[in-house]
Write a protein that holds these residues in place. Structure first.
Motif, short mmCIF file in Angstrom:
data_model
loop_
_atom_site.label_atom_id
_atom_site.label_comp_id
_atom_site.label_asym_id
_atom_site.label_seq_id
_atom_site.Cartn_x
_atom_site.Cartn_y
_atom_site.Cartn_z
N GLU A 315 0.75 -1.25 -0.11
CA GLU A 315 -0.02 0.19 0.03
C GLU A 315 0.81 1.27 0.00
O GLU A 315 0.59 2.16 -0.80
CB GLU A 315 -0.80 0.13 1.11
CG GLU A 315 -1.94 -0.94 1.06
CD GLU A 315 -3.05 -0.93 0.14
OE1 GLU A 315 -3.50 0.33 -0.23
OE2 GLU A 315 -3.24 -1.79 -0.81
N GLN A 316 2.09 1.21 0.84
CA GLN A 316 2.77 2.33 0.90
C GLN A 316 3.61 2.38 -0.47
O GLN A 316 3.82 3.68 -0.80
CB GLN A 316 3.94 2.39 1.88
CG GLN A 316 4.93 3.35 2.04
CD GLN A 316 4.03 4.56 2.85
OE1 GLN A 316 3.78 4.79 3.90
NE2 GLN A 316 3.97 5.68 1.85
N LEU A 317 3.94 1.50 -1.05
CA LEU A 317 4.83 1.60 -2.44
C LEU A 317 3.80 2.13 -3.10
O LEU A 317 4.19 2.99 -4.36
CB LEU A 317 5.09 0.10 -2.72
CG LEU A 317 6.09 -0.37 -2.17
CD1 LEU A 317 6.52 -1.77 -2.36
CD2 LEU A 317 7.56 0.18 -2.26
N ILE A 318 2.57 1.73 -3.35
CA ILE A 318 1.39 2.21 -4.29
C ILE A 318 1.09 3.88 -3.97
O ILE A 318 1.38 4.71 -5.14
CB ILE A 318 0.18 1.36 -4.43
CG1 ILE A 318 0.33 0.02 -4.99
CG2 ILE A 318 -0.86 2.34 -5.06
CD1 ILE A 318 -0.86 -0.75 -4.49
N ARG A 319 1.33 4.03 -3.07
CA ARG A 319 1.14 5.61 -2.74
C ARG A 319 2.27 6.51 -3.25
O ARG A 319 2.44 7.51 -3.80
CB ARG A 319 0.73 6.10 -1.29
CG ARG A 319 -0.65 5.57 -0.83
CD ARG A 319 -0.92 6.16 0.50
NE ARG A 319 -0.06 5.72 1.64
CZ ARG A 319 -0.13 4.56 2.37
NH1 ARG A 319 -1.17 3.60 1.96
NH2 ARG A 319 0.70 4.07 3.16
N TRP A 320 3.67 5.87 -2.71
CA TRP A 320 4.70 6.63 -3.36
C TRP A 320 4.80 6.60 -4.76
O TRP A 320 5.10 7.60 -5.48
CB TRP A 320 5.95 5.55 -2.79
CG TRP A 320 6.08 6.00 -1.36
CD1 TRP A 320 5.60 6.82 -0.43
CD2 TRP A 320 7.19 5.32 -0.56
NE1 TRP A 320 6.53 6.76 0.78
CE2 TRP A 320 7.23 5.68 0.86
CE3 TRP A 320 8.34 4.06 -0.82
CZ2 TRP A 320 8.17 5.31 1.60
CZ3 TRP A 320 9.13 3.69 0.07
CH2 TRP A 320 9.18 4.15 1.31
N GLN A 321 4.49 5.53 -5.65
CA GLN A 321 4.67 5.26 -6.88
C GLN A 321 3.64 6.32 -7.50
O GLN A 321 4.18 6.81 -8.46
CB GLN A 321 4.34 3.99 -7.24
CG GLN A 321 4.51 3.80 -8.75
CD GLN A 321 6.05 4.08 -9.19
OE1 GLN A 321 6.91 3.08 -8.92
NE2 GLN A 321 6.66 4.99 -9.83
N ALA A 322 2.47 6.59 -7.11
CA ALA A 322 1.47 7.49 -7.70
C ALA A 322 1.93 8.97 -7.41
O ALA A 322 2.12 9.73 -8.41
CB ALA A 322 0.14 7.36 -7.19
#
Length: 345
Positions: A315-322
Protein backbone atom coordinates in the motif's frame (compact mmCIF):
# COMPACT_ATOMS: atom_id res chain seq x y z
CA UNK A 1 14.26 -0.48 15.96
CA UNK A 2 12.10 -0.41 12.82
CA UNK A 3 13.04 2.00 10.04
CA UNK A 4 10.76 5.02 9.69
CA UNK A 5 9.68 6.26 6.27
CA UNK A 6 8.21 9.51 4.92
CA UNK A 7 4.62 9.73 3.78
CA UNK A 8 5.82 10.55 0.25
CA UNK A 9 9.17 10.62 -1.56
CA UNK A 10 9.84 14.00 -3.14
CA UNK A 11 13.20 13.70 -4.89
CA UNK A 12 15.69 11.24 -6.32
CA UNK A 13 18.23 12.23 -3.68
CA UNK A 14 15.71 11.32 -0.97
CA UNK A 15 14.93 8.04 -2.75
CA UNK A 16 18.62 7.12 -3.03
CA UNK A 17 19.19 7.93 0.65
CA UNK A 18 16.32 5.69 1.73
CA UNK A 19 17.53 2.80 -0.45
CA UNK A 20 21.00 3.05 1.11
CA UNK A 21 19.82 3.20 4.74
CA UNK A 22 20.74 0.00 6.63
CA UNK A 23 18.53 -1.60 9.24
CA UNK A 24 19.86 -2.43 12.69
CA UNK A 25 19.61 -6.11 11.76
CA UNK A 26 21.82 -5.63 8.72
CA UNK A 27 24.40 -3.69 10.73
CA UNK A 28 24.55 -6.52 13.28
CA UNK A 29 24.88 -9.06 10.48
CA UNK A 30 27.80 -7.15 8.97
CA UNK A 31 29.57 -7.23 12.33
CA UNK A 32 29.44 -11.03 12.20
CA UNK A 33 30.48 -11.36 8.55
CA UNK A 34 34.15 -12.11 7.93
CA UNK A 35 36.00 -10.40 5.13
CA UNK A 36 35.38 -8.08 2.20
CA UNK A 37 32.51 -8.15 -0.31
CA UNK A 38 32.50 -8.13 -4.09
CA UNK A 39 29.39 -7.35 -6.16
CA UNK A 40 29.53 -8.66 -9.73
CA UNK A 41 27.32 -6.85 -12.23
CA UNK A 42 26.98 -3.86 -9.91
CA UNK A 43 26.12 -1.31 -12.63
CA UNK A 44 22.58 -2.59 -13.24
CA UNK A 45 19.25 -1.19 -12.01
CA UNK A 46 19.65 -2.61 -8.52
CA UNK A 47 23.40 -2.93 -8.10
CA UNK A 48 24.31 0.70 -7.43
CA UNK A 49 21.91 0.98 -4.49
CA UNK A 50 23.05 -2.43 -3.19
CA UNK A 51 26.67 -1.29 -3.21
CA UNK A 52 25.79 1.94 -1.44
CA UNK A 53 23.78 0.04 1.18
CA UNK A 54 26.66 -2.36 1.84
CA UNK A 55 29.08 0.53 2.38
CA UNK A 56 26.60 2.32 4.67
CA UNK A 57 26.03 -0.81 6.78
CA UNK A 58 29.77 -1.39 7.16
CA UNK A 59 30.38 2.22 8.15
CA UNK A 60 27.54 2.18 10.67
CA UNK A 61 28.96 -1.03 12.13
CA UNK A 62 32.32 0.71 12.61
CA UNK A 63 34.15 -1.85 10.48
CA UNK A 64 37.01 -1.80 8.00
CA UNK A 65 35.72 -3.86 5.08
CA UNK A 66 36.08 -3.20 1.37
CA UNK A 67 33.14 -3.33 -1.01
CA UNK A 68 34.33 -4.03 -4.56
CA UNK A 69 32.04 -3.44 -7.52
CA UNK A 70 32.64 -5.18 -10.85
CA UNK A 71 31.00 -4.37 -14.20
CA UNK A 72 31.85 -3.30 -17.74
CA UNK A 73 30.80 0.23 -16.68
CA UNK A 74 29.48 1.44 -20.01
CA UNK A 75 27.69 4.03 -17.84
CA UNK A 76 30.44 6.26 -16.44
CA UNK A 77 27.97 8.03 -14.14
CA UNK A 78 27.17 4.78 -12.32
CA UNK A 79 30.86 4.16 -11.73
CA UNK A 80 31.39 7.70 -10.44
CA UNK A 81 28.42 7.42 -8.08
CA UNK A 82 29.75 4.18 -6.65
CA UNK A 83 33.27 5.52 -6.19
CA UNK A 84 31.91 8.63 -4.48
CA UNK A 85 30.16 6.50 -1.85
CA UNK A 86 33.13 4.27 -1.09
CA UNK A 87 32.72 1.33 -3.48
CA UNK A 88 36.02 0.35 -5.12
CA UNK A 89 35.19 -0.33 -8.77
CA UNK A 90 36.83 -2.78 -11.18
CA UNK A 91 36.11 -2.81 -14.91
CA UNK A 92 35.76 -6.36 -16.19
CA UNK A 93 33.96 -8.29 -18.92
CA UNK A 94 32.70 -11.34 -17.03
CA UNK A 95 32.41 -13.27 -20.30
CA UNK A 96 36.20 -13.15 -20.56
CA UNK A 97 37.55 -16.10 -18.60
CA UNK A 98 41.05 -14.62 -18.30
CA UNK A 99 39.65 -11.32 -17.02
CA UNK A 100 37.56 -13.12 -14.39
CA UNK A 101 40.63 -15.14 -13.34
CA UNK A 102 42.41 -11.86 -12.57
CA UNK A 103 39.70 -10.62 -10.19
CA UNK A 104 40.75 -10.54 -6.53
CA UNK A 105 39.76 -13.48 -4.37
CA UNK A 106 37.10 -12.12 -1.99
CA UNK A 107 35.29 -14.29 0.57
CA UNK A 108 31.79 -12.82 0.06
CA UNK A 109 30.31 -12.62 -3.44
CA UNK A 110 27.02 -11.17 -4.66
CA UNK A 111 26.38 -12.10 -8.28
CA UNK A 112 23.96 -9.78 -10.14
CA UNK A 113 25.12 -10.07 -13.75
CA UNK A 114 22.65 -11.28 -16.33
CA UNK A 115 20.65 -10.42 -19.42
CA UNK A 116 16.91 -10.13 -19.89
CA UNK A 117 15.64 -7.35 -22.14
CA UNK A 118 16.32 -7.86 -25.81
CA UNK A 119 16.50 -11.63 -25.46
CA UNK A 120 14.16 -12.26 -28.39
CA UNK A 121 16.22 -12.26 -31.56
CA UNK A 122 19.56 -12.41 -29.71
CA UNK A 123 19.20 -15.64 -27.79
CA UNK A 124 22.85 -16.78 -28.09
CA UNK A 125 24.12 -13.73 -26.18
CA UNK A 126 21.43 -14.20 -23.53
CA UNK A 127 22.50 -17.80 -23.00
CA UNK A 128 26.16 -16.79 -22.90
CA UNK A 129 25.55 -14.07 -20.31
CA UNK A 130 23.28 -16.26 -18.21
CA UNK A 131 25.32 -19.49 -18.29
CA UNK A 132 28.94 -18.92 -19.36
CA UNK A 133 29.39 -15.94 -17.03
CA UNK A 134 28.06 -17.90 -14.01
CA UNK A 135 30.34 -20.81 -14.91
CA UNK A 136 33.35 -18.47 -15.02
CA UNK A 137 32.38 -16.91 -11.68
CA UNK A 138 31.55 -20.21 -9.96
CA UNK A 139 34.99 -21.55 -10.86
CA UNK A 140 37.01 -18.48 -9.88
CA UNK A 141 35.15 -17.91 -6.60
CA UNK A 142 34.83 -21.58 -5.69
CA UNK A 143 36.34 -20.93 -2.24
CA UNK A 144 33.99 -18.02 -1.47
CA UNK A 145 30.35 -17.87 -0.42
CA UNK A 146 28.05 -16.72 -3.23
CA UNK A 147 24.60 -15.15 -3.31
CA UNK A 148 23.47 -15.55 -6.93
CA UNK A 149 20.59 -13.39 -8.09
CA UNK A 150 17.93 -15.29 -9.99
CA UNK A 151 14.25 -14.79 -10.80
CA UNK A 152 10.83 -16.20 -10.04
CA UNK A 153 10.51 -16.76 -13.79
CA UNK A 154 12.23 -20.13 -13.34
CA UNK A 155 8.94 -21.34 -11.83
CA UNK A 156 5.94 -22.35 -13.90
CA UNK A 157 3.05 -19.90 -14.15
CA UNK A 158 0.81 -20.22 -11.12
CA UNK A 159 -2.72 -19.58 -9.94
CA UNK A 160 -3.26 -16.73 -7.50
CA UNK A 161 -4.01 -19.15 -4.66
CA UNK A 162 -1.04 -21.44 -5.42
CA UNK A 163 2.18 -19.37 -5.56
CA UNK A 164 5.30 -21.53 -5.91
CA UNK A 165 7.52 -22.03 -2.89
CA UNK A 166 11.13 -23.18 -2.91
CA UNK A 167 10.08 -26.83 -3.13
CA UNK A 168 8.21 -26.25 -6.41
CA UNK A 169 10.00 -27.81 -9.38
CA UNK A 170 11.24 -25.32 -11.99
CA UNK A 171 9.21 -24.97 -15.17
CA UNK A 172 10.72 -22.07 -17.14
CA UNK A 173 8.80 -20.74 -20.14
CA UNK A 174 10.80 -19.37 -23.05
CA UNK A 175 14.51 -19.02 -23.61
CA UNK A 176 15.10 -16.17 -21.17
CA UNK A 177 13.64 -18.11 -18.24
CA UNK A 178 15.36 -21.29 -19.41
CA UNK A 179 18.71 -19.49 -19.47
CA UNK A 180 18.04 -18.23 -15.95
CA UNK A 181 17.59 -21.81 -14.80
CA UNK A 182 20.86 -22.52 -16.62
CA UNK A 183 22.48 -19.80 -14.50
CA UNK A 184 21.24 -21.47 -11.34
CA UNK A 185 22.48 -24.85 -12.55
CA UNK A 186 26.00 -23.49 -13.07
CA UNK A 187 26.13 -22.29 -9.46
CA UNK A 188 24.57 -25.54 -8.25
CA UNK A 189 27.25 -27.45 -10.14
CA UNK A 190 29.96 -25.37 -8.51
CA UNK A 191 28.41 -25.94 -5.11
CA UNK A 192 28.43 -29.70 -5.63
CA UNK A 193 31.81 -29.90 -7.38
CA UNK A 194 33.84 -27.68 -5.03
CA UNK A 195 31.68 -27.48 -1.93
CA UNK A 196 31.02 -23.77 -2.55
CA UNK A 197 28.33 -22.38 -0.28
CA UNK A 198 25.64 -20.78 -2.47
CA UNK A 199 22.25 -19.13 -2.05
CA UNK A 200 20.06 -18.82 -5.15
CA UNK A 201 18.18 -15.56 -4.61
CA UNK A 202 14.94 -15.77 -6.62
CA UNK A 203 13.64 -12.20 -6.80
CA UNK A 204 10.21 -11.11 -8.00
CA UNK A 205 9.83 -7.47 -9.00
CA UNK A 206 11.90 -5.04 -7.01
CA UNK A 207 10.43 -1.51 -6.72
CA UNK A 208 12.49 1.69 -6.51
CA UNK A 209 9.96 4.14 -8.15
CA UNK A 210 12.11 4.82 -11.25
CA UNK A 211 11.15 1.42 -12.65
CA UNK A 212 9.15 -1.69 -11.77
CA UNK A 213 5.67 -3.14 -12.21
CA UNK A 214 4.02 -0.36 -10.21
CA UNK A 215 5.86 2.24 -12.29
CA UNK A 216 4.68 0.54 -15.50
CA UNK A 217 1.03 0.51 -14.46
CA UNK A 218 0.99 4.03 -12.99
CA UNK A 219 2.73 5.49 -16.07
CA UNK A 220 0.19 3.91 -18.42
CA UNK A 221 -2.70 5.40 -16.45
CA UNK A 222 -1.04 8.82 -16.12
CA UNK A 223 -0.55 8.90 -19.89
CA UNK A 224 -4.17 7.86 -20.56
CA UNK A 225 -3.10 4.51 -22.00
CA UNK A 226 -4.81 1.17 -21.35
CA UNK A 227 -3.27 -1.22 -18.84
CA UNK A 228 -2.40 -4.70 -20.08
CA UNK A 229 -4.24 -6.92 -17.60
CA UNK A 230 -3.56 -10.25 -19.33
CA UNK A 231 -1.48 -11.30 -16.29
CA UNK A 232 -3.84 -11.41 -13.34
CA UNK A 233 -1.49 -10.87 -10.42
CA UNK A 234 2.07 -10.15 -9.30
CA UNK A 235 4.32 -9.72 -6.25
CA UNK A 236 6.56 -6.76 -5.45
CA UNK A 237 9.12 -5.77 -2.83
CA UNK A 238 10.68 -2.41 -1.97
CA UNK A 239 14.19 -2.39 -3.40
CA UNK A 240 15.60 -1.33 -0.04
CA UNK A 241 14.20 -4.52 1.50
CA UNK A 242 15.38 -6.63 -1.44
CA UNK A 243 18.90 -5.23 -1.02
CA UNK A 244 18.91 -5.82 2.74
CA UNK A 245 17.81 -9.42 2.25
CA UNK A 246 20.41 -9.97 -0.49
CA UNK A 247 23.23 -8.99 1.85
CA UNK A 248 21.82 -11.06 4.71
CA UNK A 249 21.53 -14.05 2.37
CA UNK A 250 25.32 -14.30 2.70
CA UNK A 251 24.38 -16.01 5.96
CA UNK A 252 22.08 -18.46 4.14
CA UNK A 253 24.59 -20.01 1.76
CA UNK A 254 24.98 -23.80 1.86
CA UNK A 255 26.35 -26.71 -0.13
CA UNK A 256 24.33 -28.06 -1.90
CA UNK A 257 22.98 -24.66 -2.90
CA UNK A 258 20.13 -23.13 -0.91
CA UNK A 259 17.13 -21.54 -2.66
CA UNK A 260 15.19 -18.55 -1.35
CA UNK A 261 12.22 -16.69 -2.81
CA UNK A 262 12.46 -12.94 -2.24
CA UNK A 263 9.40 -10.73 -2.68
CA UNK A 264 6.63 -9.12 -0.68
CA UNK A 265 4.04 -11.25 1.13
CA UNK A 266 1.09 -9.67 -0.69
CA UNK A 267 -0.31 -11.05 -3.94
CA UNK A 268 -1.49 -7.99 -5.85
CA UNK A 269 -4.22 -8.18 -8.50
CA UNK A 270 -3.36 -6.15 -11.59
CA UNK A 271 -6.85 -4.68 -12.00
CA UNK A 272 -7.15 -3.74 -8.31
CA UNK A 273 -3.80 -1.96 -8.36
CA UNK A 274 -4.71 -0.14 -11.56
CA UNK A 275 -7.96 1.10 -10.03
CA UNK A 276 -6.05 2.36 -6.97
CA UNK A 277 -3.72 4.27 -9.24
CA UNK A 278 -6.68 5.69 -11.11
CA UNK A 279 -8.06 7.13 -7.87
CA UNK A 280 -4.68 8.45 -6.69
CA UNK A 281 -3.87 10.02 -10.07
CA UNK A 282 -7.38 11.26 -10.83
CA UNK A 283 -7.42 9.40 -14.12
CA UNK A 284 -9.81 6.96 -15.79
CA UNK A 285 -8.59 3.36 -16.09
CA UNK A 286 -8.92 1.18 -19.16
CA UNK A 287 -7.80 -2.41 -19.67
CA UNK A 288 -6.66 -4.21 -22.80
CA UNK A 289 -8.13 -7.66 -22.42
CA UNK A 290 -9.53 -10.31 -20.08
CA UNK A 291 -7.06 -11.51 -17.44
CA UNK A 292 -5.80 -15.06 -17.56
CA UNK A 293 -5.65 -17.33 -14.54
CA UNK A 294 -1.85 -17.81 -14.43
CA UNK A 295 0.89 -15.42 -13.33
CA UNK A 296 4.52 -15.32 -12.22
CA UNK A 297 4.18 -15.48 -8.45
CA UNK A 298 6.29 -16.56 -5.48
CA UNK A 299 5.62 -17.63 -1.92
CA UNK A 300 8.18 -15.71 0.15
CA UNK A 301 7.10 -16.99 3.57
CA UNK A 302 10.49 -18.66 4.13
CA UNK A 303 12.31 -15.35 3.67
CA UNK A 304 9.81 -13.61 5.93
CA UNK A 305 10.55 -16.12 8.69
CA UNK A 306 14.28 -15.49 8.28
CA UNK A 307 14.31 -11.71 7.91
CA UNK A 308 10.91 -10.50 9.13
CA UNK A 309 8.28 -8.68 7.10
CA UNK A 310 9.49 -6.08 4.58
CA UNK A 311 9.77 -2.59 6.04
CA UNK A 312 7.55 -1.10 3.32
CA UNK A 313 4.24 -2.73 2.43
CA UNK A 314 2.49 -2.73 -0.94
CA UNK A 315 0.00 0.00 0.00
CA UNK A 316 2.82 2.40 0.85
CA UNK A 317 4.63 1.53 -2.38
CA UNK A 318 1.50 2.29 -4.41
CA UNK A 319 1.10 5.71 -2.74
CA UNK A 320 4.77 6.51 -3.27
CA UNK A 321 4.62 5.42 -6.91
CA UNK A 322 1.53 7.47 -7.72
CA UNK A 323 3.09 10.60 -6.25
CA UNK A 324 6.37 9.95 -8.08
CA UNK A 325 4.66 9.66 -11.45
CA UNK A 326 2.27 12.58 -10.82
CA UNK A 327 5.14 14.91 -9.87
CA UNK A 328 7.35 13.95 -12.83
CA UNK A 329 9.87 11.73 -11.04
CA UNK A 330 12.57 10.31 -13.30
CA UNK A 331 12.01 7.04 -15.14
CA UNK A 332 14.71 4.60 -16.23
CA UNK A 333 12.52 3.74 -19.25
CA UNK A 334 13.09 0.03 -18.65
CA UNK A 335 9.70 -1.69 -18.61
CA UNK A 336 9.46 -4.94 -16.68
CA UNK A 337 7.28 -6.68 -19.29
CA UNK A 338 5.39 -8.19 -16.36
CA UNK A 339 2.45 -8.75 -18.70
CA UNK A 340 4.46 -11.24 -20.79
CA UNK A 341 3.48 -14.84 -20.05
CA UNK A 342 4.83 -16.63 -23.14
CA UNK A 343 8.49 -16.13 -22.27
CA UNK A 344 9.20 -13.82 -25.24
CA UNK A 345 11.10 -10.82 -23.86
Amino acid sequence: MALEFPELIESEAQLDALLARPSDELVKFMQQLDGDLIILGIAGKMGVSLGQLAVAAIEKAGLQKNVLGVARFSDADARARLESTGVKTIQCDLLNLEAVANLPSVPNVLFMAGRKFGTEGDEPLTWAMNTIVPANVAHHFRDSIIVAFSTGCVYPLARVDQPPNEDTAPGPIGEYAQSCLGRERMFEYGSLEWGTRVCLYRLNYSIDLKYGVLHDIATKIWNDQPVDNSVQAFNVIWQGDANQQALMCLGQCTSPANVLNVTGPETLLTEDVAMQFGELLGKPVRFTTTPGNASYLSDSSRATKLFGSPSVNAEQLIRWQAHWVRTGGRSLNKPTHFEVSDGAY
